[in-house]
Design an enzyme around this catalytic site. Structure first.
Site, PDB file in Angstrom:
ATOM      1  N   ARG A   1      22.968  28.304  -6.576  1.00  0.00           N
ATOM      2  CA  ARG A   1      23.629  27.323  -7.444  1.00  0.00           C
ATOM      3  C   ARG A   1      23.481  27.777  -8.892  1.00  0.00           C
ATOM      4  O   ARG A   1      22.366  27.987  -9.368  1.00  0.00           O
ATOM      5  CB  ARG A   1      22.979  25.950  -7.270  1.00  0.00           C
ATOM      6  CG  ARG A   1      23.325  25.274  -5.955  1.00  0.00           C
ATOM      7  CD  ARG A   1      23.078  23.797  -6.042  1.00  0.00           C
ATOM      8  NE  ARG A   1      23.196  23.151  -4.735  1.00  0.00           N
ATOM      9  CZ  ARG A   1      24.345  22.741  -4.207  1.00  0.00           C
ATOM     10  NH1 ARG A   1      25.474  22.921  -4.868  1.00  0.00           N
ATOM     11  NH2 ARG A   1      24.372  22.146  -3.030  1.00  0.00           N
TER      12      ARG A   1
ATOM     13  N   GLY B   1      32.690  25.349  -3.887  1.00  0.00           N
ATOM     14  CA  GLY B   1      33.074  23.950  -4.003  1.00  0.00           C
ATOM     15  C   GLY B   1      33.425  23.608  -5.446  1.00  0.00           C
ATOM     16  O   GLY B   1      33.920  24.448  -6.204  1.00  0.00           O
TER      17      GLY B   1
ATOM     18  N   ILE C   1      30.760  20.937   2.693  1.00  0.00           N
ATOM     19  CA  ILE C   1      30.665  19.867   3.700  1.00  0.00           C
ATOM     20  C   ILE C   1      31.110  18.537   3.105  1.00  0.00           C
ATOM     21  O   ILE C   1      31.344  17.585   3.829  1.00  0.00           O
ATOM     22  CB  ILE C   1      29.240  19.728   4.276  1.00  0.00           C
ATOM     23  CG1 ILE C   1      28.240  19.270   3.203  1.00  0.00           C
ATOM     24  CG2 ILE C   1      28.787  21.022   4.921  1.00  0.00           C
ATOM     25  CD1 ILE C   1      26.927  18.768   3.775  1.00  0.00           C
ATOM     26  N   ASP C   2      31.221  18.459   1.759  1.00  0.00           N
ATOM     27  CA  ASP C   2      31.552  17.176   1.119  1.00  0.00           C
ATOM     28  C   ASP C   2      33.059  16.864   1.137  1.00  0.00           C
ATOM     29  O   ASP C   2      33.450  15.718   0.918  1.00  0.00           O
ATOM     30  CB  ASP C   2      31.075  17.176  -0.340  1.00  0.00           C
ATOM     31  CG  ASP C   2      29.567  17.266  -0.449  1.00  0.00           C
ATOM     32  OD1 ASP C   2      28.880  16.847   0.494  1.00  0.00           O
ATOM     33  OD2 ASP C   2      29.076  17.758  -1.478  1.00  0.00           O
TER      34      ASP C   2
ATOM     35  N   ARG D   1      16.461  -2.200  17.349  1.00  0.00           N
ATOM     36  CA  ARG D   1      16.059  -2.025  15.942  1.00  0.00           C
ATOM     37  C   ARG D   1      17.260  -1.798  15.033  1.00  0.00           C
ATOM     38  O   ARG D   1      18.344  -1.451  15.496  1.00  0.00           O
ATOM     39  CB  ARG D   1      15.194  -0.762  15.813  1.00  0.00           C
ATOM     40  CG  ARG D   1      13.758  -0.951  16.174  1.00  0.00           C
ATOM     41  CD  ARG D   1      13.085   0.402  16.011  1.00  0.00           C
ATOM     42  NE  ARG D   1      11.699   0.342  16.419  1.00  0.00           N
ATOM     43  CZ  ARG D   1      11.019   1.409  16.826  1.00  0.00           C
ATOM     44  NH1 ARG D   1      11.599   2.589  16.907  1.00  0.00           N
ATOM     45  NH2 ARG D   1       9.753   1.296  17.149  1.00  0.00           N
TER      46      ARG D   1
ATOM     47  N   MET E   1      24.571  13.446   4.087  1.00  0.00           N
ATOM     48  CA  MET E   1      24.685  14.157   2.800  1.00  0.00           C
ATOM     49  C   MET E   1      25.915  13.718   2.004  1.00  0.00           C
ATOM     50  O   MET E   1      26.912  13.289   2.581  1.00  0.00           O
ATOM     51  CB  MET E   1      24.724  15.658   3.020  1.00  0.00           C
ATOM     52  CG  MET E   1      23.356  16.274   3.033  1.00  0.00           C
ATOM     53  SD  MET E   1      23.445  18.068   2.978  1.00  0.00           S
ATOM     54  CE  MET E   1      21.799  18.413   2.369  1.00  0.00           C
TER      55      MET E   1
ATOM     56  N   HIS F   1      26.105  13.358  -2.438  1.00  0.00           N
ATOM     57  CA  HIS F   1      25.560  12.657  -3.605  1.00  0.00           C
ATOM     58  C   HIS F   1      26.652  11.950  -4.397  1.00  0.00           C
ATOM     59  O   HIS F   1      26.441  10.871  -4.923  1.00  0.00           O
ATOM     60  CB  HIS F   1      24.845  13.645  -4.540  1.00  0.00           C
ATOM     61  CG  HIS F   1      23.374  13.689  -4.299  1.00  0.00           C
ATOM     62  ND1 HIS F   1      22.585  12.571  -4.397  1.00  0.00           N
ATOM     63  CD2 HIS F   1      22.552  14.695  -3.940  1.00  0.00           C
ATOM     64  CE1 HIS F   1      21.344  12.889  -4.121  1.00  0.00           C
ATOM     65  NE2 HIS F   1      21.301  14.168  -3.835  1.00  0.00           N
TER      66      HIS F   1
ATOM     67  N   GLN G   1      22.667  19.336   8.462  1.00  0.00           N
ATOM     68  CA  GLN G   1      24.124  19.107   8.508  1.00  0.00           C
ATOM     69  C   GLN G   1      24.920  20.322   8.037  1.00  0.00           C
ATOM     70  O   GLN G   1      26.103  20.437   8.322  1.00  0.00           O
ATOM     71  CB  GLN G   1      24.482  17.889   7.636  1.00  0.00           C
ATOM     72  CG  GLN G   1      23.947  16.593   8.205  1.00  0.00           C
ATOM     73  CD  GLN G   1      23.883  15.477   7.160  1.00  0.00           C
ATOM     74  OE1 GLN G   1      24.791  14.680   7.056  1.00  0.00           O
ATOM     75  NE2 GLN G   1      22.800  15.424   6.396  1.00  0.00           N
TER      76      GLN G   1
END
Ligand code: F6P
Length: 359
Positions: free
Chosen positions: A75, A112, A136-137, A172, A179, A181, A284
């Protein structure tokens, strides 16, 4: 002799190697022995530091199903790329020097959102750039789909499927943190496919009252369990009203490892139920690309090769209405493809009773 550099930048995802293979095999087919491929190591870092290697055709065999990236990635945020500092100097200048030193005719960049800002900058600086949208976003502007998204959605859906059996047995409430953000495409896709009862995404701020009411409605209708698919970037409506600065400082003070744990605590206190949290995280992004991503990545790859053949630079290959087309980098860079709050997929989810924590 055509010299083509290739790099992968930003978070890895499934299909990067399939895309690299698509570009390169197609280039070899078009140019025969008249093309040389240079692999740039670890994304823009390799371009800045002059770390690269000439590749051979064999390097691209057997990688179609391989996860990750054979070139490595890193990154390099856009703002740090532009900053000229005493330690790393002028990074744009260094990238241009590496391009010139190899004698590249073109640089293929797989990345990306952040990656596309830098790709556009390099294109404006005169380098010949062609890009492929990965993540993946699925949040890259001007393409209906990025490769990596479908594979990650399969994994996240599988997690929700598995959690279902345990949630049913124990009666439950479970939170599965998906993922994403900044955008909620992945959570929406996996939440819908996995039959989540509540989906929380960054684009639709939630209210605790609405979440609790949805869970109560389920339990009053005789359901013993509930599953919430929560994007890691989910925000409350109070948080959504804050300035960026206030939000950052609030989140820094948060005592929970992630938003899901805070939600679990709050929902537990409000309902008296036992809540469990599952965070599949980078799982993921790992493993083999699914069938759809292998095909999409290959189609993007061959389309990128065609652009190079035509010497048409400054474009990203995109999927639009089923077709692969080139879109100018300037129409991609700096824009985020978020989930429109009232889009058809959100309405469809609401129509079958899924709560977005805002009703
Ligand atoms: O951009 C892909 C992504 O996996 C996001 O969904 C996630 O928020 C982020 O990367 C995680 O980044 P990192 O791998 O740097 O922890």
């Amino acid at each position: 002799m055509k010299k083509v550099g290739i790099l992968t930048s930003g978070g890895d995802c499934q299909g990067l190697n399939a895309a690299i293979r698509g570009v390169v095999k197609s280039l070899y087919k078009k140019f025969g022995n008249d093309v040389e491929i240079y692999g740039i190591h670890d994304g823009y870092r390799g371009l800045i530091e002059g770390s690269f290697q000439p590749m051979r055709p064999d390097d691209f065999s057997g990688i179609l199903t391989l996860g990750g990236t054979i070139l490595g990635t890193s990154r390099q945020p856009y703002k740090t790329i532009r900053a000229v500092d005493a330690n790393s100097g002028d990074k744009v200048k260094k990238m241009k020097e590496t391009y010139g030193k190899i004698g590249l005719d073109c640089l293929v960049i797989l990345g990306g959102n952040g990656t596309h800002k830098t790709a556009n900058l390099l294109s404006q600086e005169g380098l010949h750039i062609v890009t492929l949208p990965k993540t993946i976003d699925n949040d890259v502007w001007n393409t209906d789909m990025t490769f990596g998204f479908s594979s990650a959605a399969e994994i996240a859906t599988h997690v929700i499927d598995c959690i279902h059996t345990t949630a049913t047995s124990h009666g439950r409430i479970f939170i599965v943190e998906v993922m994403g953000h900044k955008v909620g495409w992945l959570t929406l896709q996996a939440g819908l496919a996995g039959g989540a009862d509540v989906i929380l995404i960054p684009e639709i701020p939630y209210r605790m009252d609405a979440i609790v009411a949805a869970l109560q409605r389920r339990s009053e209708s005789g359901k013993r369990f509930s599953i919430l698919a929560v994007a890691e970037g989910a925000v409350s409506s109070d948080e959504a009203r804050m300035s960026k600065k206030e939000f950052k400082s609030e989140r820094e003070k948060m005592k929970y490892p992630s938003i899901s744990y805070r939600l679990a605590d709050e929902i537990g206190k409000r309902t008296g139920h036992e809540i469990r949290v599952t965070v599949p995280g980078h799982f993921q992004r790992g493993g083999s690309p699914c069938t759809y991503d292998r095909v999409l990545a290959t189609r993007f790859g061959t389309a990128a090769s065609e652009l190079i053949f035509q010497e048409k630079y400054g474009y990203m290959v995109a999927l639009k209405n089923g077709y692969i087309i080139p879109v100018p980098l300037s129409d991609v860079a700096g824009r985020l493809k978020s989930v429109p709050g009232n889009c058809e997929i959100v309405r469809s989810a609401k129509d079958i009773g899924i709560s977005f924590g805002c009703e």
